[in-house]
Every structure is written in C-alpha cells, then in structure tokens.
Design a protein around this motif. Structure first.
Motif, PDB file in Angstrom:
ATOM      1  N   LEU A   1      47.573  21.523  13.544  1.00  0.00           N
ATOM      2  CA  LEU A   1      47.702  22.762  12.990  1.00  0.00           C
ATOM      3  C   LEU A   1      48.784  23.484  13.396  1.00  0.00           C
ATOM      4  O   LEU A   1      49.495  23.827  12.293  1.00  0.00           O
ATOM      5  CB  LEU A   1      46.889  23.374  14.049  1.00  0.00           C
TER       6      LEU A   1
ATOM      7  N   LEU B   1      37.875  21.444  15.262  1.00  0.00           N
ATOM      8  CA  LEU B   1      38.282  21.591  13.746  1.00  0.00           C
ATOM      9  C   LEU B   1      37.307  21.741  12.725  1.00  0.00           C
ATOM     10  O   LEU B   1      37.894  22.483  11.841  1.00  0.00           O
ATOM     11  CB  LEU B   1      39.339  20.489  13.114  1.00  0.00           C
TER      12      LEU B   1
ATOM     13  N   ARG C   1      38.563  21.359   7.889  1.00  0.00           N
ATOM     14  CA  ARG C   1      39.981  21.608   8.117  1.00  0.00           C
ATOM     15  C   ARG C   1      40.482  20.483   8.826  1.00  0.00           C
ATOM     16  O   ARG C   1      41.402  19.890   7.796  1.00  0.00           O
ATOM     17  CB  ARG C   1      39.577  23.027   9.756  1.00  0.00           C
TER      18      ARG C   1
END
Length: 444
Positions: free
Chosen positions: A386, A431, A435
């Motif tokens: 991320l 997530l 994603r």
C-alpha cells in the motif's frame, strides 16, 4: 473547495459535524443549569448560566478537597432548586490533571461532565468584556458560554482495566524516558574516563560489559587486574561467548587510554549510582509490561489485534490505553478524529489550500501509531504494498510521510474491526480482491 471524491468526504464529514453540533445545542434547554469551572491546583472557581447566557447566582470558589467539593455540590443544588432546573451540565477546561478528581466526584453524583477546548477559551475570552484580560473568574464564565452554545465535547474517562492500562502505559513512557537519560549519562561517563571502552564492547548494557563496569570500570583498575584476572571474573557468571581474546582487547584499550585520571574515586561512585538507576528502570519496565500483558489477556479482541504482523504488545496496549473500550465507538473514523489524523483544508473559491491533518487529538496516540507504522511499511507485506502504491500511483501520488499518515488511519480501522468483531487478521480481508489485484499489477 475539494473536488471529486474529496468533495464527497468533505460533505459527509461536514454533515456529521453539523449533526453532532445540533445534538449538543439541543441538549442545552431552558431546564438545563450550565456551569463552567476554571480549574487550578488548589482553588477552583465556578459560575452558572442558563441556556440564554444569563448568569444565575454568585460564583462559587471552592478548594480541591472533600469540604470544597461538598460546598460545590450544595451550591449547585441550591441554584437548581431556585431556578427550577432539572439537569446540570458541568464543564471544565482540561489543561492539566487537576480536574480528574473533580470529574470523578461529579459523575458519582450523577452530574454530566463535559470539556471545552482550551484553544477556544483563549480565542473567545475577549467576547466577554472586549478585553484580553485573563482571570479565573472570567474564564469560568467563558467556559459556561461555550457549553451553552454547544462548543464542548464529552470526555471518555477510562474505567476498570482500561484505567489501569492507561496509568501503566503512561508510567512506562516516563520510565522509558528516564532510562534513556541514564543511558546517555553513562555514555557521557565513558567519554570522559574510558573513551576506548566502546571499541571493546559495542553495546555496554550486555551482561559481560555490566560485570566489567561494576568490578573494574576505570582503565587503571583494568590494567592492575590484568587480562587473566578479568577473564577469571567473567567466567564466574558468563560461561560462553567471551574468552581471553576479548580480555586482552580490554587490557590493551586500557593501557593506551586517554581518559581522565583525576577524580577517579568520585567517578567510580558516579558510575555505581548510574548503574543502580539503570537496574531500577529496567526492573520497572519489566514489571510494568508484565502487568500490561495480564490486562491485555482480559480484554476481548486484544489477542486478535496482536495477530497483525508488525503490531506488538506495546502498540496494542498503548492504543487501548488512549482509546479505551472500542465498543463505545460506532466507527473507526471516530478514533481517527480522536487521534487528530482527520484531514483539514483551507480553501476558498478557486483557491485550493494545502491539505494536512488537524492534530486536534491525542498526541500520544498519533506518535504511537507513527512509530508502529515506520517498520510496518518495510516488513508487513500488505502495508508495504500500500505504501508503494500511494507513493507511486499516477494520479495524486503521496509523499512518503503523507502515505505513512494515511496508513496510520488504515491501521486504526483494522485495529477497530479486529477488536470489535474479534476476528484474526487476514490480508485478503484487509485489501479486498480488487485492491489486491491492483497492487499485484502495480508490483509487476
């Protein structure tokens, strides 16, 4: 004005703030007795107003003891009966710790305690008499006026195990600071009397090094003892890991030392006292963390929060100590606001201001999360991915520090979810499949 998704977040946040503000204002009715108190160490001052701001009765000056608190209770009861009020809202300015016993006493009496922002008191004090003059008497009225206008918040004082946890973690922080100071003083001692010591022991707080510091700390004592004598002393407690080679290195360093030779008797006494403090603080840290671990075992969801890779006992304990019972919150965003990590922006018309965090919250909580996130973006695979995505994406890439702040907010939401739902950490759940696929494509 923010654009796109930011506009939606801005409007949503504004709507929530507006709803809460309306709730606070509505709570102050014509049947409410509003009391503002300026808190000091020994003497407090309280003043009362109604919902329109009309002052009721005279001020109450009372001491911070049982007799003073009973005087305050009697004063409020008399005002309540004389003015036909059915509810009391008592507000203070939380600029120190002196208000804690008062708040506990009032809550025991069934009286609602609220707090006002000290920044607001400082900015609005001139509205009272068009003067920058500051006094306890004046501040009490300013606080009462802020409350009746809904400019207050309800404190969340910890109870039961959360109260113990907050005290223990605050004490641990103070002990850690003291320990760092003692370590720095010991380093200062070696710089003066045995600068070459660090070439033999890279870390002076190891077992063998501490034995040396307690028995023969100065170069003169090392030389007089000799390498064989030093090794013999070491072997009384340390059986492996040290040998004659290390003892000879220490002897050679002492032989050519440039350390001070005057005042060695007082220097030895100083080092002995510093080592006693070092041992004491180490023992206090260990006993404190032992108690903390016992408390964490009793808190539902704490074990699930510890399942996050990179999140340890200190982080979870510090988080719960600052936040309290997670079930009191409806959403993780409330904790983000409590930490002061919610975004702020100063924009007008076509001018778009710089976006940052408000920092209007618990600074200890922000610092704790930031210290936790620094290693997580390097070792936790999810947060590492991320962080890379946030800093390298094609649209609106974040700076590294901005990304870490954003991930602190994400960590809060994860901790809240795991703690309330009591479920184990799962990277896929964190997530989401969409994603996760995006991050995999960006990594490739």
């Amino acid at each position: 004005m923010p654009r796109g998704r930011k506009l939606n977040d801005y409007v949503a946040g504004f709507s929530v703030d507006k709803y809460k503000q309306n709730q606070r204002i509505t709570r102050i009715s014509e049947r409410t007795l509003v009391i503002g108190a300026d808190i000091a160490k020994k003497i407090h001052v309280a003043r009362a107003v109604d919902f329109r701001g009309l002052e009721l009765g005279k001020e109450c000056t009372f001491y911070n003891d049982q007799e003073g608190l009973m005087k305050l209770a009697l004063w409020m009861k008399e005002l309540q009966q004389a003015n036909a009020k059915t509810e009391i809202v008592f507000g203070v300015e939380p600029t120190g710790h002196y208000w804690f016993p008062l708040a506990a006493f009032l809550e025991g009496q069934g009286i609602k305690v609220v707090v006002v922002n000290p920044h607001h008191v400082n900015k609005t004090k001139e509205l009272e008499d068009n003067s920058p003059t500051k006094s306890d008497y004046k501040d009490a009225k300013v606080i009462a006026d802020l409350i009746r206008n809904g400019k207050y918040s309800e404190p969340s004082l910890p109870t039961k195990e959360y109260a113990d946890l907050r005290i223990l973690m605050n004490f641990r922080e103070k002990v850690s600071i003291n320990l760092k100071q003692v370590k720095a003083r010991i380093g200062n001692w070696f710089d003066r009397f045995f600068p070459e010591y660090s070439s033999v022991f890279k870390e002076w707080d190891g077992k063998t090094s501490l034995m040396t510091m307690r028995r023969f700390p100065t170069p003169e004592e090392v030389v007089s003892t000799g390498a064989r004598g030093i090794l013999t002393h070491w072997k009384t407690e340390v059986k492996r890991g040290v040998g004659i080679k290390r003892a000879e290195q220490l002897y050679a360093a002492a032989t050519s030392s440039i350390g001070l030779t005057e005042g060695t008797m007082a220097a030895r006494l100083e080092l002995s006292a510093l080592l006693e403090q070092f041992d004491l603080f180490i023992k206090q840290l260990e006993s404190t963390m032992q108690k903390v671990m016992e408390i964490l075992e009793k808190i539902p969801g704490a074990a699930h929060m510890l399942s996050i890779p990179g999140v340890g006992e200190v982080t979870v304990a510090g988080f719960l100590a600052e936040v309290g019972d997670l079930n009191k919150y409806d959403h993780g965003q409330q904790i983000i606001r409590l930490a002061g990590l919610n975004l702020k922006e100063n924009s007008s018309g076509k001018r778009k201001g710089k976006t940052g965090i408000t920092k209007r919250g618990r600074s200890r909580l922000r610092a704790l999360l930031f210290r936790c996130m620094m290693p997580m973006v390097a070792k936790n695979e999810v947060f590492k991915a991320l962080h890379k995505h946030y800093t390298t994406r094609s649209q609106n890439p974040l700076k590294k520090k901005q990304s870490i702040i954003a991930l602190c907010g994400k960590l809060i939401r994860i901790l809240y979810t795991l703690g309330t739902k009591q479920k184990e950490y799962d990277a896929i759940d964190v997530l989401g499949p969409v994603r996760q696929a995006q991050l995999q494509r960006s990594a490739a």
